[in-house]
Design an enzyme around this catalytic site. Structure first.
Site, PDB file in Angstrom:
ATOM      1  CG  LEU A 159       0.893  -6.153   4.437  1.00 56.07           C
ATOM      2  CD1 LEU A 159       0.631  -7.673   3.690  1.00 56.07           C
ATOM      3  CD2 LEU A 159      -0.345  -5.598   4.330  1.00 56.07           C
ATOM      4  N   PRO A 160       1.980  -4.414   8.818  1.00 51.67           N
ATOM      5  CG  PRO A 160       0.506  -3.211  10.216  1.00 51.67           C
ATOM      6  CD  PRO A 160       0.717  -3.708   8.808  1.00 51.67           C
ATOM      7  CB  CYS A 161       4.433  -8.507  10.575  1.00 50.92           C
ATOM      8  SG  CYS A 161       6.178  -8.165   9.627  1.00 50.92           S
ATOM      9  CG  HIS A 162       6.271  -2.823  12.916  1.00 47.66           C
ATOM     10  ND1 HIS A 162       5.773  -2.554  11.397  1.00 47.66           N
ATOM     11  CD2 HIS A 162       5.864  -1.705  13.484  1.00 47.66           C
ATOM     12  CE1 HIS A 162       5.160  -1.574  11.344  1.00 47.66           C
ATOM     13  NE2 HIS A 162       5.107  -1.122  12.514  1.00 47.66           N
ATOM     14  NE  ARG A 163       1.271  -0.672  13.439  1.00 44.85           N
ATOM     15  CZ  ARG A 163       0.602  -0.070  12.441  1.00 44.85           C
ATOM     16  NH1 ARG A 163      -0.732  -0.893  12.023  1.00 44.85           N
ATOM     17  NH2 ARG A 163       1.057   0.829  11.890  1.00 44.85           N
TER      18      ARG A 163
END
Length: 191
Positions: A159-163
């Protein structure tokens, strides 16, 4: 340790893991995989991947928290996470842009869960600001809460919270550290 003894212990562990899975005595299976951002702990329940943890989080501490919050019936069971490991490897090799894995959201609730559900909608190689995510999750004034949701995301990378970045484009914090966030964003920008 004698290599014969190591092999016997490994075989015993494999048999115990299979038996625990077959008898439904295994609530959480886990494995550790190598990645460009360090070793990642992957943990899954029958429902799906429940946790991805960075090395800096201390994998043993993460497993202890899972034992306390989900179930103490945890065992290293790599086969439960074969598909997750394969998809992560494809992602890190630039061959995968989205994850198609069952996930277990039991570690998040309320607005945090709303944020987690939105994260896969942020396109590979793109970013959104905390304010944009707050609006998309239905609470435009909850910018700080988005930061908290990302900081407590139990499934980073998948779940790409780095984005999610600050409005000025700077990184903001990241559970895996700013260097891991930079590596992930650079990897996606290079594809």
């Amino acid at each position: 340790m004698d290599s014969g003894l190591e092999l016997a212990l490994a075989n015993l562990h494999d048999r115990l893991a299979r038996a625990a899975h077959q008898d439904r005595l295994l609530d959480i299976g886990y494995r550790v995989v190598d990645s460009p951002i360090g070793k990642l702990l992957l943990a899954a329940t029958e429902a799906g991947v429940v946790r991805v943890a960075f090395e800096i989080e201390d994998h043993q501490a993460v497993l202890q928290r899972l034992a306390e919050s989900v179930s103490p019936r945890i065992l290293e069971a790599p086969e439960r996470l074969d598909e997750a490991a394969r998809q992560l490897e494809e992602y890190f090799n630039g061959k995968r842009r989205q994850f198609h894995l069952p996930v277990d959201f039991r570690l998040s609730r309320g607005f945090r869960l709303d944020v987690l559900h939105h994260l896969p909608d942020i396109a590979y190689g793109s970013t959104e600001s905390y304010a944009q995510v707050a609006r998309a999750a239905g609470s435009p004034n909850a910018v700080r809460a988005v930061g908290t949701a990302c900081a407590t995301n139990p499934l980073p990378v998948i779940l790409p919270c780095h984005r999610v970045v600050r409005s000025d484009g700077s990184f903001g914090g990241y559970l895996g550290g700013t260097e891991a966030k930079r590596t992930l964003l650079d990897l996606e920008a290079a594809a």
